[in-house]
Each structure stands twice: as structure tokens, then as C-alpha cells.
Design a protein around this motif. Structure first.
Motif, PDB file in Angstrom:
ATOM      1  N   ASP A   1       5.946  80.153 -44.751  1.00 60.60           N
ATOM      2  CA  ASP A   1       7.162  80.363 -43.953  1.00 60.60           C
ATOM      3  C   ASP A   1       7.774  81.702 -44.355  1.00 60.60           C
ATOM      4  O   ASP A   1       8.230  81.834 -45.502  1.00 60.60           O
ATOM      5  CB  ASP A   1       8.179  79.253 -44.220  1.00 60.60           C
ATOM      6  CG  ASP A   1       7.640  77.895 -43.780  1.00 60.60           C
ATOM      7  OD1 ASP A   1       6.975  77.840 -42.723  1.00 60.60           O
ATOM      8  OD2 ASP A   1       7.878  76.908 -44.509  1.00 60.60           O
TER       9      ASP A   1
ATOM     10  N   GLU B   1      10.532  83.070 -43.822  1.00 62.41           N
ATOM     11  CA  GLU B   1      11.943  83.087 -44.234  1.00 62.41           C
ATOM     12  C   GLU B   1      12.122  82.601 -45.673  1.00 62.41           C
ATOM     13  O   GLU B   1      13.174  82.811 -46.273  1.00 62.41           O
ATOM     14  CB  GLU B   1      12.797  82.278 -43.242  1.00 62.41           C
ATOM     15  CG  GLU B   1      12.639  80.776 -43.267  1.00 62.41           C
ATOM     16  CD  GLU B   1      11.412  80.264 -42.494  1.00 62.41           C
ATOM     17  OE1 GLU B   1      10.531  81.076 -42.122  1.00 62.41           O
ATOM     18  OE2 GLU B   1      11.331  79.036 -42.284  1.00 62.41           O
TER      19      GLU B   1
ATOM     20  N   ASN C   1      11.896  91.619 -33.859  1.00 68.72           N
ATOM     21  CA  ASN C   1      11.476  90.297 -33.371  1.00 68.72           C
ATOM     22  C   ASN C   1      10.864  90.398 -31.989  1.00 68.72           C
ATOM     23  O   ASN C   1      11.445  90.976 -31.072  1.00 68.72           O
ATOM     24  CB  ASN C   1      12.662  89.333 -33.312  1.00 68.72           C
ATOM     25  CG  ASN C   1      12.225  87.988 -32.749  1.00 68.72           C
ATOM     26  OD1 ASN C   1      11.310  87.358 -33.276  1.00 68.72           O
ATOM     27  ND2 ASN C   1      12.846  87.576 -31.657  1.00 68.72           N
TER      28      ASN C   1
ATOM     29  N   ASP D   1       9.822  83.814 -30.593  1.00 70.93           N
ATOM     30  CA  ASP D   1      10.780  82.893 -29.953  1.00 70.93           C
ATOM     31  C   ASP D   1      12.133  82.851 -30.673  1.00 70.93           C
ATOM     32  O   ASP D   1      12.338  83.512 -31.687  1.00 70.93           O
ATOM     33  CB  ASP D   1      10.163  81.498 -29.885  1.00 70.93           C
ATOM     34  CG  ASP D   1       9.784  81.000 -31.276  1.00 70.93           C
ATOM     35  OD1 ASP D   1      10.098  81.685 -32.272  1.00 70.93           O
ATOM     36  OD2 ASP D   1       9.168  79.926 -31.366  1.00 70.93           O
ATOM     37  N   SER D   2      13.022  82.020 -30.131  1.00 76.42           N
ATOM     38  CA  SER D   2      14.389  81.988 -30.637  1.00 76.42           C
ATOM     39  C   SER D   2      14.448  81.371 -32.045  1.00 76.42           C
ATOM     40  O   SER D   2      15.287  81.759 -32.864  1.00 76.42           O
ATOM     41  CB  SER D   2      15.261  81.255 -29.628  1.00 76.42           C
ATOM     42  OG  SER D   2      15.879  80.181 -30.169  1.00 76.42           O
ATOM     43  N   ASP D   3      13.534  80.462 -32.357  1.00 68.41           N
ATOM     44  CA  ASP D   3      13.468  79.890 -33.698  1.00 68.41           C
ATOM     45  C   ASP D   3      13.188  80.997 -34.731  1.00 68.41           C
ATOM     46  O   ASP D   3      13.851  81.080 -35.771  1.00 68.41           O
ATOM     47  CB  ASP D   3      12.341  78.827 -33.697  1.00 68.41           C
ATOM     48  CG  ASP D   3      12.329  78.024 -34.967  1.00 68.41           C
ATOM     49  OD1 ASP D   3      13.426  77.674 -35.445  1.00 68.41           O
ATOM     50  OD2 ASP D   3      11.221  77.765 -35.497  1.00 68.41           O
ATOM     51  N   THR D   4      12.219  81.854 -34.412  1.00 68.40           N
ATOM     52  CA  THR D   4      11.867  82.971 -35.306  1.00 68.40           C
ATOM     53  C   THR D   4      13.053  83.932 -35.435  1.00 68.40           C
ATOM     54  O   THR D   4      13.335  84.445 -36.520  1.00 68.40           O
ATOM     55  CB  THR D   4      10.640  83.737 -34.739  1.00 68.40           C
ATOM     56  OG1 THR D   4       9.605  82.800 -34.507  1.00 68.40           O
ATOM     57  CG2 THR D   4      10.174  84.816 -35.682  1.00 68.40           C
TER      58      THR D   4
ATOM     59  N   GLN E   1      16.271  83.221 -35.207  1.00 69.83           N
ATOM     60  CA  GLN E   1      17.298  82.622 -36.084  1.00 69.83           C
ATOM     61  C   GLN E   1      16.876  82.741 -37.547  1.00 69.83           C
ATOM     62  O   GLN E   1      17.662  83.141 -38.399  1.00 69.83           O
ATOM     63  CB  GLN E   1      17.478  81.128 -35.770  1.00 69.83           C
ATOM     64  CG  GLN E   1      17.739  80.788 -34.324  1.00 69.83           C
ATOM     65  CD  GLN E   1      19.156  81.086 -33.883  1.00 69.83           C
ATOM     66  OE1 GLN E   1      20.064  81.165 -34.708  1.00 69.83           O
ATOM     67  NE2 GLN E   1      19.355  81.278 -32.595  1.00 69.83           N
ATOM     68  N   LYS E   2      15.616  82.401 -37.821  1.00 65.34           N
ATOM     69  CA  LYS E   2      15.140  82.419 -39.210  1.00 65.34           C
ATOM     70  C   LYS E   2      15.120  83.839 -39.769  1.00 65.34           C
ATOM     71  O   LYS E   2      15.227  84.034 -40.978  1.00 65.34           O
ATOM     72  CB  LYS E   2      13.731  81.817 -39.291  1.00 65.34           C
ATOM     73  CG  LYS E   2      13.712  80.310 -39.090  1.00 65.34           C
ATOM     74  CD  LYS E   2      12.290  79.793 -39.087  1.00 65.34           C
ATOM     75  CE  LYS E   2      12.275  78.274 -38.957  1.00 65.34           C
ATOM     76  NZ  LYS E   2      10.917  77.794 -38.609  1.00 65.34           N
TER      77      LYS E   2
END
Ligand code: NAP
Length: 332
Positions: free
Chosen positions: A198, A200, A211, A214-217, A219-220
Motif C-alpha cells: 500500500d 500510503e 494522480n 481513481d478517487s480512492d487513490t 484520497q490516500k
């Protein structure tokens, strides 16, 4: 001329048919296209995703990257002559490189790098300009800074890693096991294999994150950056500055403001700046990229070259999301 035409948004395939030869404006060059690069933007436009932002009206020709030969120039053209070998990412509203000819504003064009084939050259403009506009123009990346480039094995990633190394940064990138050696060969200092690790949890204290996932990436990625760091996304969500620059109407500006509100707030709390970047055509920047390629600082990474007739197969190939570097069609 022969071209790949979008007849209707959401059509599953482009139609291979005849279109009139482009009309040359005073500041245009008419280009005989030798090769055209593919980008996910082509697929996104075809699906209708960009309809509110880029108001194309079918039928029109898709395709954002080209390399070819100038065959005619408009009366006000100063920089190019018939016979010049050039490459370009034509400006929005005037794309259409999946064709035998295109008229391009001379401000969007640069002389083709001498050490590249037409196919290699056609792979460069959109991703090269994107990396340039993120790392040089927006991030102002400097020697000694640390940058995380997501999806290092993709079209943007393979170029951005090399550019960031040239600017003197320490480069981390994410990729899958199969592409670890590729991104290392491009100069990545830290490689995070997303199948096993991971990012992060491993990376911290970074100055910049590019980036493209996606939005998950997205945020992290906040936790990777230090206060004062910059989170620059090319895969959304679009922010109010972008809405303003695009000249969108009040309603759309509010929609985009809301779409990016969450990430902007979270970023602000950590003293990180968030921005969305949508690349623009720019022949002058492309000329700077030409020098970097001619001096061997940056090399193109080519996945596959398809014949022109197989443009729909080539689009399906990039849509599968596994390409290593760039996919191009050979037009002649
Ligand atoms: N805003 C702009 O101006 C702009 C400009 C250019 C591109 N874009 C957008 O940016 C995105 C990337 O474009 P692209 O041309 O570079 O795409 P691409 O070449 O199609 O990217 C494919 C690569 O993504 C990698 N990848 C997929 N999932 C990943 C994950 N979870 N972590 C790390 N790597 C992953 C794949 O590697 P593996 O096979 O190893 O997973 C593959 O090599 C697209 O959404 C495109 O539309 C925006």
C-alpha cells in the motif's frame, strides 16, 4: 479522405469512412498524417463523458496525437514549410488525427524529433505535454524534491518519470509486479508494487503527487504529501479554476465546485494544495520536449503499433487499461 468517424456518442465503434479534406485557415498547416497516437481521452469523448466540457457534435473524427508531413501552409504561417516533418496535439475543438489529413494551428505544432520514427513521435504529444504542464508549469518541481507518480507504466507515467528525474527529483511510482523492471529502467527511485504493497503506508514527506487513478487513490495520496505539498490530479475531480478556464456556464461551475469540494477541504486541512489539470495544446512546450528527446534524456515507451484499419481494436486495447507506455496506429 479516409477517417475514423464518431457518428453518435456511446457508439461502441468508430466508423471507417470518407470525410472531406480539412479546410486550411490562414494560421494552419495541412498535415499528411503518418501515425496517430491513442489516448483514453478518445474513449472518454466517444462515451459522451466529456460532452458538457468539450462540445463536439457528431459526426466528427476522433484522435488527439499525430506525426506527419506538412503538405501546405496558410498565408500567415511563419514557422513551417511544406515538407517539414512535424508532430502535434491539435487544440480542443480541432482534433481528428485518426485520418489521412488534418489542418492544425501552427501554434500547436513542433518539428518532429529527428531520432524518432513517425510512430514513436506520434506517441509523445498529449502525454508529454501533460507531464510537462503538471511537473514544470504547475508543480514547479525542483532538484531534490520528492514526487510520487501514479501508474508509472502508463502513457503519462512513463514520460513523467523520465521528466521528473531530469528535473532532479526523487521519483516514487506505483505499478504492478510485471512492470517493476520497466519503471526502474526509466529512472524510478522507489517502486511500489500495488499488488503487494500500500503506497500510503510506505511513502511520506512528498512534495508533489501526480494522480491519474481513481478517487480512492486520490484520497490516500494526501497522506503521502507534506504540509505545503501539491496534489495534482489529471483524472479528476475537476476544480473551480478549471471550470473558469474552460468558460463553463454558472450551473456547470457549481457542479464542478461540488465535485471537488471534498478533496479540496481535506487537502486544505493538511495545508496541501489540490488542483485538477486538463492539458492544453502547446507547440512551444512540445519543442522543449523535442530537445529532451533529441539529447536522449527522454525516450518514448511503445507498447504496440496497430495498422490504421485496426483503430477500433487499438482503442479497445488501451481501454483494457494494461498498456505499457503508448499505443499508436500507423496511418501510412
Ligand atoms: N487531464 C489530462 O489532461 C489528462 C491527460 C492525459 C491522461 N489523462 C488521464 O490520466 C489517466 C492515465 O492516462 P494514461 O494515458 O497514462 O493511461 P494508460 O497508459 O492507459 O495507463 C495504463 C497503465 O495504468 C497502470 N495502472 C492501472 N491501474 C493501476 C493502479 N491501480 N496502480 C498503478 N498503476 C495502474 C497499468 O499498469 P499495470 O498493468 O501494472 O496495472 C498500465 O500500465 C487516464 O484516465 C487519462 O484519461 C488525463
Amino acid at each position: 479522405m479516409k477517417a475514423f468517424i464518431l457518428d453518435k456518442f456511446k457508439d461502441s465503434a468508430l466508423r471507417f469512412g470518407e470525410m472531406p479534406e480539412p479546410v486550411l485557415r490562414d494560421d494552419d498547416v495541412l498535415v499528411e498524417i503518418h501515425a496517430a497516437g491513442l489516448n483514453l481521452l478518445d474513449s472518454k469523448i466517444r462515451s459522451g463523458e466529456f460532452k458538457p466540457i468539450l462540445p463536439y457534435r457528431p459526426p466528427f473524427i476522433l484522435g488527439h496525437d499525430l506525426a506527419g508531413t506538412v503538405v501546405r501552409v496558410g498565408s500567415k504561417v511563419r514557422q513551417f514549410r511544406p515538407g517539414d516533418q512535424i508532430y502535434a496535439r491539435p487544440r480542443d475543438g480541432r482534433v481528428g488525427t485518426f485520418a489521412e489529413f488534418i489542418a492544425v494551428n501552427e501554434a500547436d505544432v513542433a518539428l518532429k524529433t529527428k531520432n524518432l520514427t513517425m510512430e514513436e513521435a506520434a506517441s509523445i504529444p498529449l502525454v508529454g505535454l501533460t507531464a510537462w504542464q503538471v511537473l514544470v508549469e504547475t508543480a514547479r518541481l525542483k532538484k531534490g524534491q520528492k514526487v510520487l507518480i501514479h501508474a508509472g507504466s502508463g502513457g503519462v507515467g512513463t514520460f513523467a518519470i523520465q521528466l521528473a528525474k531530469h528535473l532532479g527529483a526523487t521519483v516514487a511510482t506505483t505499478t504492478s509486479t510485471a512492470n517493476v523492471e520497466l519503471v526502474k529502467s526509466l529512472g524510478a527511485d522507489v517502486v511500489v508494487d500495488y499488488k503487494k504493497q500500500d503506497f500510503e503506508k510506505i511513502l511520506s514527506g512528498y512534495d508533489v503527487v501526480l494522480n491519474s487513478l481513481d478517487s480512492d487513490t486520490l484520497q490516500k495520496s494526501l497522506s503521502v504529501l507534506k504540509p505545503g505539498g501539491k496534489l495534482i490530479s489529471i483524472s479528476g475531480p475537476p476544480d473551480p479554476d478549471f471550470a473558469r478556464d474552460q468558460g463553463l456556464n454558472w450551473f456547470l461551475r457549481q457542479v464542478l465546485r461540488l465535485l471537488s469540494l471534498g478533496i479540496r477541504r481535506k487537502a486544505k486541512r493538511r495545508r496541501i494544495s489540490y488542483s485538477f489539470l486538463f492539458m492544453r495544446a502547446n507547440g512551444a512546450q512540445l519543442s522543449e520536449i523535442t530537445s529532451l528527446i533529441e539529447t536522449g534524456i527522454i525516450r518514448p515507451v511503445m507498447d504496440r503499433v496497430f495498422p490504421f484499419e485496426a483503430t477500433n481494436d487499438a482503442l479497445a486495447y488501451i481501454e483494457a487499461g494494461r498498456s505499457k507506455g503508448k499505443v499508436v496506429v500507423k496511418v501510412r
